[in-house]
Motif scaffolding. Structure first.
Motif, short mmCIF file in Angstrom:
data_model
loop_
_atom_site.label_atom_id
_atom_site.label_comp_id
_atom_site.label_asym_id
_atom_site.label_seq_id
_atom_site.Cartn_x
_atom_site.Cartn_y
_atom_site.Cartn_z
N ARG A 67 -7.42 48.90 8.50
CA ARG A 67 -7.91 50.27 8.56
C ARG A 67 -8.81 50.43 9.79
O ARG A 67 -8.72 51.41 10.51
CB ARG A 67 -8.66 50.60 7.26
CG ARG A 67 -8.59 52.07 6.91
CD ARG A 67 -9.17 52.30 5.53
NE ARG A 67 -8.26 51.95 4.47
CZ ARG A 67 -8.64 51.50 3.27
NH1 ARG A 67 -9.93 51.33 3.02
NH2 ARG A 67 -7.75 51.23 2.35
N PHE A 70 -6.73 50.49 13.01
CA PHE A 70 -6.04 51.76 13.29
C PHE A 70 -7.01 52.92 13.48
O PHE A 70 -6.61 54.07 13.52
CB PHE A 70 -5.00 52.06 12.21
CG PHE A 70 -3.77 51.21 12.37
CD1 PHE A 70 -2.95 51.39 13.47
CD2 PHE A 70 -3.46 50.22 11.45
CE1 PHE A 70 -1.82 50.60 13.64
CE2 PHE A 70 -2.33 49.43 11.63
CZ PHE A 70 -1.52 49.61 12.73
N GLY A 71 -8.30 52.59 13.57
CA GLY A 71 -9.21 53.58 14.14
C GLY A 71 -10.05 54.38 13.20
O GLY A 71 -10.69 55.33 13.63
N SER A 72 -10.11 54.02 11.91
CA SER A 72 -10.89 54.87 11.02
C SER A 72 -12.38 54.74 11.31
O SER A 72 -13.13 55.67 11.10
CB SER A 72 -10.61 54.52 9.56
OG SER A 72 -11.28 53.34 9.20
N SER A 77 -7.82 54.85 18.81
CA SER A 77 -6.58 54.55 18.10
C SER A 77 -5.71 53.61 18.93
O SER A 77 -5.60 53.77 20.15
CB SER A 77 -5.81 55.85 17.85
OG SER A 77 -4.48 55.55 17.51
N TRP A 79 -2.53 53.40 18.67
CA TRP A 79 -1.15 53.89 18.76
C TRP A 79 -0.70 54.14 20.21
O TRP A 79 0.39 53.71 20.58
CB TRP A 79 -0.95 55.14 17.92
CG TRP A 79 -0.90 54.81 16.46
CD1 TRP A 79 -1.80 55.15 15.52
CD2 TRP A 79 0.10 54.03 15.79
NE1 TRP A 79 -1.45 54.63 14.30
CE2 TRP A 79 -0.28 53.94 14.43
CE3 TRP A 79 1.27 53.38 16.20
CZ2 TRP A 79 0.46 53.26 13.48
CZ3 TRP A 79 2.02 52.69 15.25
CH2 TRP A 79 1.61 52.64 13.92
#
Lengths: 286, 319
Positions: A67, A70-72, A77, A79
Motif C-alpha cells: 500500500r 503504491f503511494g497511499s 505513485s 505507476w
C-alpha cells in the motif's frame, strides 16, 4: 530449510549416493532462493516487524508495504515509472525484432559476402562498456531536448540489445534446411510463401526467446535511465533507488517495491525457462 | 548444412538464377535486409565514441563553462597519473575475474547435480533460476538493506538467532559492508550470476551424446574418467561461452557498485568512476579521456574474446 526428500530405498547400493546428491541439490537450491524468499516475506511484514534482530519469520502478514509502495502514504505513485519501463522495454523489443530478423536473414539464409565479419562487428559493439558513450549521448539529448524522453531510452535499449538479437536470430535461421528452400524455389514458391511456410515456423521459437531476453535486459537497465531521465520518463529501477533515501523504517516498503518491479521478469523467466537458456547463450543452446 | 570454412564463399547457393539481375545489384539485394540494423548500430554506438574521443582532448568542465578549450593530452596525463583511476582498473579486474570464476565453478557444480535425476529436480532448477530474475537494482538493494545491514539485516539476524538458540547473549554482529565491502559486492554478483552460468552449463551437459556416454560406461569407464575425457571436452565451448558472456556483463556492472557501496571503500570500478567524473565532478574532458582508455582496454580484451567466440562459431558453422 527443512525439506524432506522422499527416497526410494529399493536399490540399496547406489541409493544412498543418489539421495545424498539429490539432498545436496535441494540444499543449494534453497540457499540460493533464501534471499528471494526473504524479500517476499519481508514485503508482507509491517515495518516494525521487518527490521528486527533476530528476524521475526512468523510475524503476522500485512499488505501495508505494498500500500505504501503504491503511494497511499508517500504520495509519489510508481505507476508512471512502471509504465515508462513497460513502454521502453516493449517498444525497444519490437524495434529490435524489426531490425534483427531481416539482418539475421541476410546473415544466414541468403548470406552476404563476409557475413562472419558482420557478425563479429555486431558482437564487438556489445563489448564496449556503455558508460564510455554516455556523455556524448547526454550532451546530444540535452541540446536536442531529448532529455527525459522515453524515446531516447527506446533507441538506446534497441542498440544495447540488437547485437544479441542478431546473433540469436541468425543461429535460429541457420536451422532452416537449404534443401527445402531450394526445393520450394524450384517448385515456384514465391518469397512470401517461403517466408510464411518454411521460415516463420522455424523462426518463431527464436523470436520468442529473443523477445524475452530483450525485454528482461531493457527492463533491468539503470545507468542510462538514471542519467538521461528525470521526472517525466523515469523508469522503475530509477524509481526504486529514489525510494530508499526517505528516512525512517523502509525495509518492508523497499522489499514490496523490489518484488513488484521484479515480478514481470520473474513471471516471464519462470514461464519460459527453456527460452531463457536459448536466449542467454545467444542461441548456441537449443 | 554443407560444411564450409569461415572465410570462403557463402555456404548456400541459390538454385534459381535470374540472369537479368547484374551481380552488383544482386549483391545489394542480399545486403538490403542487413542495412537498417547495421546503419542503426553504427550511428547509435560508434558516433558517440567518436564524440568521446574528440571531447577527451578538450578542457571542459560543466561547472566552469567559461574555461573551455583545447587541452591536448592533459586529460590523458591526468588519467594515467590519477591513483583513483588506477585503483578502479584493478578493482574492475578483481571484481570481474573473481565473480566470473567463482560463479562458473559453482554453476558447473550445481549443473552437474541438476543433471542427475532426483525428486523435485524441476522445482530446484526453478528455485535456482530466481536470483537471476530479480532486477539487478532490486537485488542490490535487497542485499544492502535486507541482508548486509549490521542492525536489521538477515545475516546478523541469523547469527543472533543461532547464538540465542545456544543460550549466548553476545552474538557476533559484523558490519560486512564496512569490513569487507568488496566481498559484499562480489557475493551479491555471484548470487545473481551463478544461475546464469548454471543454466548454460546444464544445457551443455544435457546435450552430451547419450550413446557415447553409454558406450563408455559399458566399456568400464569410471565416473571420473567419463567426466575427464567425455564431459569436460564436450563442455569446453559451453564453459567458454558462459565465461565470455558473464565477463561482458560483469565488467560493465554499474548497478551493484552504485547501490551497495556507492563506489566507496575501494569498490569503485571503472564504469562507476567514469559515471562519477561525469555526473558528480562534471569534468567532461576527463570523463571522456577515461572513457577512451576504457574502450581501448576493452578492445584489447575483446580481440582475445572474439577469438574464443570465433572458434566456437567455426564449430557451429561446420556442424
Amino acid at each position: 530449510m527443512t525439506h524432506a526428500v522422499p527416497v526410494t530405498t529399493r536399490r540399496p547400493r547406489r541409493s544412498y549416493k543418489t539421495a545424498g546428491l539429490g539432498l545436496a541439490a535441494w540444499v543449494i537450491g534453497v540457499v540460493f532462493f533464501i534471499p528471494v524468499a526473504w524479500m517476499v516475506l519481508t514485503s508482507f511484514h509491517s515495518e516494525s516487524n521487518a527490521g528486527t534482530n533476530p528476524p521475526k519469520i512468523g510475524a503476522p502478514l500485512t499488505v501495508d508495504g505494498y500500500r505504501d509502495f503504491f503511494g497511499s502514504s508517500t504520495g509519489a505513485s510508481p505507476w508512471p515509472s512502471l509504465f515508462n519501463s513497460l513502454g521502453a522495454s516493449v517498444g525497444s523489443t519490437l524495434i529490435v525484432l524489426a531490425l534483427a530478423v531481416p539482418a539475421a536473414y541476410a546473415l544466414s539464409i541468403k548470406p552476404v559476402r563476409k557475413w562472419t565479419d558482420v557478425m563479429f562487428f555486431f558482437l564487438s559493439t556489445k563489448m564496449l562498456p556503455p558508460v564510455a558513450g554516455l556523455l556524448p549521448i547526454y550532451l546530444f539529448a540535452k541540446n536536442t531536448d531529448f532529455l527525459d524522453n522515453v524515446w531516447l531510452l527506446v533507441i538506446l535499449y534497441t542498440s544495447m540489445n540488437l547485437p544479441i538479437a542478431v546473433w540469436m536470430m541468425r543461429s535460429f535461421l541457420a536451422e532452416v534446411p537449404p534443401a527445402i528452400m531450394e526445393a520450394a524455389a524450384i517448385d515456384g514458391a514465391g518469397l512470401l510463401n517461403i517466408l510464411r511456410k518454411i521460415i516463420v515456423p522455424i523462426a518463431m521459437p527464436g523470436i520468442a526467446a529473443t523477445s524475452l531476453i530483450c525485454f528482461i535486459f531493457s527492463w533491468n537497465e539503470m545507468l542510462f535511465a538514471r542519467v538521461l531521465t528525470g521526472v517525466v520518463s523515469q523508469t522503475a529501477p530509477v524509481f526504486l533507488t529514489g525510494f530508499v533515501t526517505s528516512q525512517g523504517l523502509f525495509l518492508a516498503k523497499v522489499c514490496a517495491a523490489a518484488t513488484i518491479i521484479s515480478l514481470p521478469v520473474l513471471v516471464a523467466g519462470f514461464a519460459a525457462q527453456d527460452k531463457l537458456v536459448q536466449g542467454l547463450s545467444l542461441g548456441a543452446v537449443k | 548444412m554443407t560444411a564450409s570454412a569461415l572465410t570462403t564463399t557463402p555456404p548456400r547457393s541459390t538454385a534459381t538464377r535470374r540472369p537479368a539481375i547484374s551481380p552488383r545489384r544482386a549483391g545489394w539485394i542480399r545486403r538490403a535486409p542487413l542495412m537498417p540494423a547495421l546503419i542503426f548500430l553504427i550511428i547509435v554506438t560508434q558516433l558517440p565514441f567518436i564524440a568521446t574521443l574528440v571531447i577527451s582532448f578538450l578542457r571542459w568542465n560543466a561547472l566552469d563553462p567559461g574555461d573551455r578549450g583545447w587541452a591536448g593530452f592533459a586529460n590523458y596525463k591526468e588519467v594515467f597519473t590519477d591513483s583513483r583511476l588506477r585503483e578502479s582498473v584493478i578493482t574492475t579486474i578483481v571484481l570481474t575475474v573473481s565473480v566470473v570464476l567463482i560463479s562458473l565453478a559453482l554453476g558447473l557444480g550445481i549443473a552437474l547435480l541438476l543433471d542427475r535425476k532426483f525428486f523435485g529436480r524441476g522445482l530446484v532448477r526453478t528455485l535456482m533460476i530466481a536470483p537471476f530474475l530479480i532486477v539487478p537494482v532490486a537485488a542490490a538493494l535487497l542485499f544492502k538493506h535486507g541482508i548486509y545491514n549490521p542492525v536489521y539485516g538477515l545475516f546478523n539476524g541469523t547469527l543472533t538467532g543461532i547464538w540465542h538458540t545456544f543460550g549466548s547473549q553476545n552474538p557476533p554482529q559484523p558490519d560486512i559492508l564496512t569490513i569487507h565491502p568488496k566481498i559484499a559486492v562480489e557475493a551479491e554478483l555471484i548470487w545473481q550470476w551463478t544461475p546464469f552460468m548454471m543454466l548454460i552449463l546444464l544445457a551443455g551437459l544435457q546435450s552430451r551424446d547419450g550413446e557415447v556416454m553409454e558406450a563408455a560406461h559399458v566399456d568400464g569407464a569410471g565416473n571420473w574418467q567419463m567426466f575427464r575425457y567425455i564431459t569436460l571436452p564436450h563442455m569446453r565451448r559451453y564453459l567458454e561461452l558462459s565465461a565470455l558472456l558473464g565477463t561482458i556483463f560483469i565488467i560493465a556492472n554499474f548497478d551493484s557498485v552504485f547501490t551497495i557501496t556507492s563506489g566507496g571503500l575501494g569498490t569503485a570500478n571503472l564504469p562507476y568512476t567514469i559515471y562519477e567524473t561525469f555526473y558528480a565532478s562534471h569534468d567532461y574532458g576527463l570523463a571522456s579521456a577515461q572513457g577512451v582508455v576504457v574502450v581501448v582496454g576493452s578492445l584489447i580484451i575483446a580481440t582475445f574474446a572474439l577469438r574464443v567466440v570465433s572458434s566456437l562459431f567455426e564449430e557451429e558453422v561446420g556442424r
